[in-house]
Design a protein around this motif. Sequence first.
Motif, PDB file in Angstrom:
ATOM      1  N   GLY A  22      36.443 -32.660 -14.540  1.00 54.64           N
ATOM      2  CA  GLY A  22      36.311 -31.644 -15.600  1.00 54.64           C
ATOM      3  C   GLY A  22      37.344 -31.843 -16.694  1.00 54.64           C
ATOM      4  N   GLY A  23      38.096 -30.780 -16.986  1.00 56.16           N
ATOM      5  CA  GLY A  23      39.128 -30.869 -18.020  1.00 56.16           C
ATOM      6  C   GLY A  23      40.421 -31.474 -17.486  1.00 56.16           C
ATOM      7  N   GLY A  24      40.450 -31.832 -16.222  1.00 60.42           N
ATOM      8  CA  GLY A  24      41.626 -32.495 -15.644  1.00 60.42           C
ATOM      9  C   GLY A  24      42.737 -31.540 -15.238  1.00 60.42           C
ATOM     10  N   GLY A  25      42.456 -30.244 -15.178  1.00 62.01           N
ATOM     11  CA  GLY A  25      43.500 -29.269 -14.849  1.00 62.01           C
ATOM     12  C   GLY A  25      44.053 -29.451 -13.442  1.00 62.01           C
ATOM     13  N   HIS A  26      43.172 -29.525 -12.452  1.00 60.04           N
ATOM     14  CA  HIS A  26      43.644 -29.717 -11.072  1.00 60.04           C
ATOM     15  C   HIS A  26      44.240 -31.116 -10.912  1.00 60.04           C
ATOM     16  CE1 HIS A  26      40.805 -26.312 -10.307  1.00 60.04           C
ATOM     17  NE2 HIS A  26      41.804 -25.940  -9.536  1.00 60.04           N
ATOM     18  N   THR A  27      43.623 -32.088 -11.560  1.00 61.00           N
ATOM     19  CA  THR A  27      44.141 -33.462 -11.480  1.00 61.00           C
ATOM     20  C   THR A  27      45.573 -33.536 -12.003  1.00 61.00           C
ATOM     21  OG1 THR A  27      42.073 -34.667 -11.451  1.00 61.00           O
ATOM     22  CG2 THR A  27      43.863 -35.734 -12.592  1.00 61.00           C
ATOM     23  N   ILE A  59      36.826 -38.215 -10.470  1.00 59.96           N
ATOM     24  CA  ILE A  59      35.404 -38.547 -10.617  1.00 59.96           C
ATOM     25  C   ILE A  59      34.719 -37.447 -11.427  1.00 59.96           C
ATOM     26  CG2 ILE A  59      33.221 -38.836  -9.343  1.00 59.96           C
ATOM     27  CD1 ILE A  59      34.910 -39.731  -6.904  1.00 59.96           C
ATOM     28  N   ASP A  60      33.880 -37.833 -12.360  1.00 57.28           N
ATOM     29  CA  ASP A  60      33.014 -36.840 -13.016  1.00 57.28           C
ATOM     30  C   ASP A  60      31.726 -37.532 -13.444  1.00 57.28           C
ATOM     31  OD1 ASP A  60      33.872 -33.801 -14.356  1.00 57.28           O
ATOM     32  OD2 ASP A  60      31.935 -34.675 -14.823  1.00 57.28           O
ATOM     33  N   THR A  61      30.663 -36.786 -13.339  1.00 56.39           N
ATOM     34  CA  THR A  61      29.352 -37.318 -13.714  1.00 56.39           C
ATOM     35  C   THR A  61      29.133 -37.228 -15.227  1.00 56.39           C
ATOM     36  OG1 THR A  61      27.025 -37.169 -13.126  1.00 56.39           O
ATOM     37  CG2 THR A  61      28.192 -35.076 -13.329  1.00 56.39           C
ATOM     38  N   GLY A  93      30.802 -41.159 -12.316  1.00 55.42           N
ATOM     39  CA  GLY A  93      29.763 -41.243 -11.301  1.00 55.42           C
ATOM     40  C   GLY A  93      29.564 -39.904 -10.648  1.00 55.42           C
ATOM     41  N   ASN A  94      28.645 -39.892  -9.694  1.00 52.18           N
ATOM     42  CA  ASN A  94      28.346 -38.646  -9.013  1.00 52.18           C
ATOM     43  C   ASN A  94      29.138 -38.578  -7.711  1.00 52.18           C
ATOM     44  OD1 ASN A  94      26.787 -36.583  -7.434  1.00 52.18           O
ATOM     45  ND2 ASN A  94      25.648 -36.608  -9.358  1.00 52.18           N
ATOM     46  N   PHE A  95      29.673 -37.409  -7.410  1.00 48.06           N
ATOM     47  CA  PHE A  95      30.467 -37.335  -6.179  1.00 48.06           C
ATOM     48  C   PHE A  95      29.620 -37.561  -4.932  1.00 48.06           C
ATOM     49  CE2 PHE A  95      30.390 -32.491  -7.024  1.00 48.06           C
ATOM     50  CZ  PHE A  95      29.360 -32.231  -6.125  1.00 48.06           C
ATOM     51  N   ALA A  96      28.296 -37.510  -5.079  1.00 51.61           N
ATOM     52  CA  ALA A  96      27.424 -37.835  -3.943  1.00 51.61           C
ATOM     53  C   ALA A  96      27.608 -39.295  -3.521  1.00 51.61           C
ATOM     54  CB  ALA A  96      25.973 -37.570  -4.304  1.00 51.61           C
ATOM     55  N   LEU A 146      36.966 -30.474  -4.498  1.00 53.00           N
ATOM     56  CA  LEU A 146      35.738 -30.267  -5.277  1.00 53.00           C
ATOM     57  C   LEU A 146      35.840 -28.885  -5.904  1.00 53.00           C
ATOM     58  CD1 LEU A 146      32.752 -31.325  -2.948  1.00 53.00           C
ATOM     59  CD2 LEU A 146      33.838 -32.699  -4.736  1.00 53.00           C
ATOM     60  N   ASP A 147      35.662 -28.827  -7.198  1.00 56.04           N
ATOM     61  CA  ASP A 147      35.661 -27.559  -7.937  1.00 56.04           C
ATOM     62  C   ASP A 147      34.283 -27.544  -8.605  1.00 56.04           C
ATOM     63  OD1 ASP A 147      36.197 -25.416  -9.608  1.00 56.04           O
ATOM     64  OD2 ASP A 147      37.552 -26.524 -10.927  1.00 56.04           O
ATOM     65  N   LEU A 148      33.320 -26.958  -7.898  1.00 53.76           N
ATOM     66  CA  LEU A 148      31.901 -27.203  -8.206  1.00 53.76           C
ATOM     67  C   LEU A 148      31.426 -26.583  -9.520  1.00 53.76           C
ATOM     68  CD1 LEU A 148      30.719 -26.676  -4.542  1.00 53.76           C
ATOM     69  CD2 LEU A 148      30.841 -28.853  -5.764  1.00 53.76           C
ATOM     70  N   ASP A 195      34.260 -26.414 -21.027  1.00 48.06           N
ATOM     71  CA  ASP A 195      33.940 -27.343 -22.119  1.00 48.06           C
ATOM     72  C   ASP A 195      32.427 -27.568 -22.200  1.00 48.06           C
ATOM     73  OD1 ASP A 195      36.690 -27.698 -22.671  1.00 48.06           O
ATOM     74  OD2 ASP A 195      36.824 -29.141 -21.038  1.00 48.06           O
ATOM     75  N   GLN A 196      31.794 -27.655 -21.028  1.00 49.88           N
ATOM     76  CA  GLN A 196      30.338 -27.838 -21.015  1.00 49.88           C
ATOM     77  C   GLN A 196      29.633 -26.533 -21.390  1.00 49.88           C
ATOM     78  OE1 GLN A 196      30.549 -29.136 -16.969  1.00 49.88           O
ATOM     79  NE2 GLN A 196      30.204 -31.282 -17.473  1.00 49.88           N
ATOM     80  N   MET A 197      30.124 -25.436 -20.810  1.00 55.26           N
ATOM     81  CA  MET A 197      29.506 -24.120 -21.039  1.00 55.26           C
ATOM     82  C   MET A 197      29.564 -23.716 -22.517  1.00 55.26           C
ATOM     83  SD  MET A 197      28.300 -21.503 -19.402  1.00 55.26           S
ATOM     84  CE  MET A 197      28.053 -19.752 -19.552  1.00 55.26           C
TER      85      MET A 197
HETATM   86  C1  LIG Z   1      34.365 -26.598 -12.734  1.00 54.47           C
HETATM   87  S1  LIG Z   1      34.461 -28.128 -13.516  1.00 54.47           S
HETATM   88  C2  LIG Z   1      35.949 -28.815 -12.877  1.00 54.47           C
HETATM   89  C3  LIG Z   1      37.166 -28.400 -13.645  1.00 54.47           C
HETATM   90  C4  LIG Z   1      38.442 -29.074 -13.206  1.00 54.47           C
HETATM   91  N1  LIG Z   1      38.771 -28.792 -11.838  1.00 54.47           N
HETATM   92  C5  LIG Z   1      39.584 -28.688 -14.111  1.00 54.47           C
HETATM   93  O1  LIG Z   1      40.537 -28.055 -13.631  1.00 54.47           O
HETATM   94  O2  LIG Z   1      39.552 -28.977 -15.297  1.00 54.47           O
HETATM   95  C6  LIG Z   1      33.258 -29.078 -12.690  1.00 54.47           C
HETATM   96  C7  LIG Z   1      33.150 -30.515 -13.168  1.00 54.47           C
HETATM   97  O3  LIG Z   1      32.506 -31.243 -12.148  1.00 54.47           O
HETATM   98  C8  LIG Z   1      31.532 -32.080 -12.702  1.00 54.47           C
HETATM   99  N2  LIG Z   1      30.490 -32.247 -11.678  1.00 54.47           N
HETATM  100  C9  LIG Z   1      29.635 -31.317 -11.228  1.00 54.47           C
HETATM  101  N3  LIG Z   1      28.844 -31.839 -10.282  1.00 54.47           N
HETATM  102  C10 LIG Z   1      29.231 -33.130 -10.128  1.00 54.47           C
HETATM  103  C11 LIG Z   1      28.791 -34.197  -9.289  1.00 54.47           C
HETATM  104  N4  LIG Z   1      27.778 -34.041  -8.427  1.00 54.47           N
HETATM  105  N5  LIG Z   1      29.434 -35.380  -9.375  1.00 54.47           N
HETATM  106  C12 LIG Z   1      30.483 -35.546 -10.240  1.00 54.47           C
HETATM  107  N6  LIG Z   1      30.914 -34.580 -11.080  1.00 54.47           N
HETATM  108  C13 LIG Z   1      30.296 -33.387 -11.009  1.00 54.47           C
HETATM  109  C14 LIG Z   1      31.051 -31.376 -13.943  1.00 54.47           C
HETATM  110  O4  LIG Z   1      30.547 -32.323 -14.871  1.00 54.47           O
HETATM  111  C15 LIG Z   1      32.331 -30.686 -14.423  1.00 54.47           C
HETATM  112  O5  LIG Z   1      33.011 -31.488 -15.349  1.00 54.47           O
END
Ligand SMILES: C[S@@+](CC[C@H](N)C(=O)[O-])C[C@H]1O[C@@H](n2cnc3c(N)ncnc32)[C@H](O)[C@@H]1O
Length: 319
Positions: A34-39, A55-57, A83-86, A105-107, A112-114
């Motif tokens: 996402g925005g990299g906050g937890h990272t 990882i981010d899709t 890529g996808n976390f799957a 995982l922060d689902l 930023d997307q919203m």
């Molecule tokens: C809630 S945000 C994470 C925010 C992040 N923890 C932060 O502090 O900035 C969820 C992020 O996960 C990504 N995401 C959602 N499902 C995903 C998946 N299956 N594989 C990889 N990334 C995914 C979304 O694109 C989004 O950027």
Amino acid sequence: MNREQTQHIPVMLDAVMEYLRPTPGGHYIDGTLGGGGHTSELLRLSAPDGCVLGIDTDSRAQERVKARLREEIAQGRLVLSHGNFADMERLAREANFTGVEGILLDLGFSSDQMDDPQRGFAFSADGPLDMRLNQDLAINATDIVNSASEEELADIFWRYGEERRSRLIARRIVREREKQAITHTGQLASIAAAGVPYKHGAIHPATRVFQALRIAVNQELERLEAVLPQMLALLQAGGKQGRLAIISFHSLEDRIVKAFLKREATDCICPPRMPVCVCGHKASLRILTSKPVFPTEQEIASNPRARSARLRAAQVLTE
Ligand SMILES: C[S@@+](CC[C@H](N)C(=O)[O-])C[C@H]1O[C@@H](n2cnc3c(N)ncnc32)[C@H](O)[C@@H]1O
């Protein structure tokens, strides 16, 4: 907005770090950069030599973080993976993260997307009905809304949105799209909310329909089911009683996480009618959160998007 900036405020940051307990030199995976906050916090707490695979899709999330955390990337402490976390085990292998001490995982989706009407997640501002987290996906929300049958639409709204008016809304959509294609979030929001009184500050009546479509477009529940055993395997390979933390935002996600943790924290998983164990299943996790952990009132007041968050965490057992 400057492309290096993120509007996303990381949810339950302190609680996540308390459960993951990053330490210097540790290797961690943030499956939802996402925005990299937890990272950023994982990097800070694991300094000077801890490493994070982010990882981010969504390639735009990657670009934003790449610009902001370029120093950590140059030091080799942050590796970004689009890529996808799957596919977490493969992505981790490709990045030489074969065993790790913590995974987050922060689902769902980020602010930023919203907040970008062009992504089609929000009904507050009109935009194209897209909802793809990964813009390379072939099918978006417009495709589903205009081509799925009435029954399929009702099923999506019921299963993924737990929307009680699923059939009615599906019927209205089909009637409406016969007149003109439904291509914008505003159109869908007014169809979904028609006839339902909306009080300012309450949950918008189109919320469940939007959630359901987003889950369907991105196959979110299937991806979550797929990643959980891979997280366990990567933590086991780390050999250090690693920890996982998962923040979910609705009960469908949370149910999947809860069931997985329960199963992996249990020795025998035979049906209760079996007189003796035949499954041979051994517990591989210890659950650290007997109940989900919720954000504090204070956090919700300062970041309303945290209000539906719930966190579960577990630790790998070593033999
Ligand atoms: C809630 S945000 C994470 C925010 C992040 N923890 C932060 O502090 O900035 C969820 C992020 O996960 C990504 N995401 C959602 N499902 C995903 C998946 N299956 N594989 C990889 N990334 C995914 C979304 O694109 C989004 O950027």
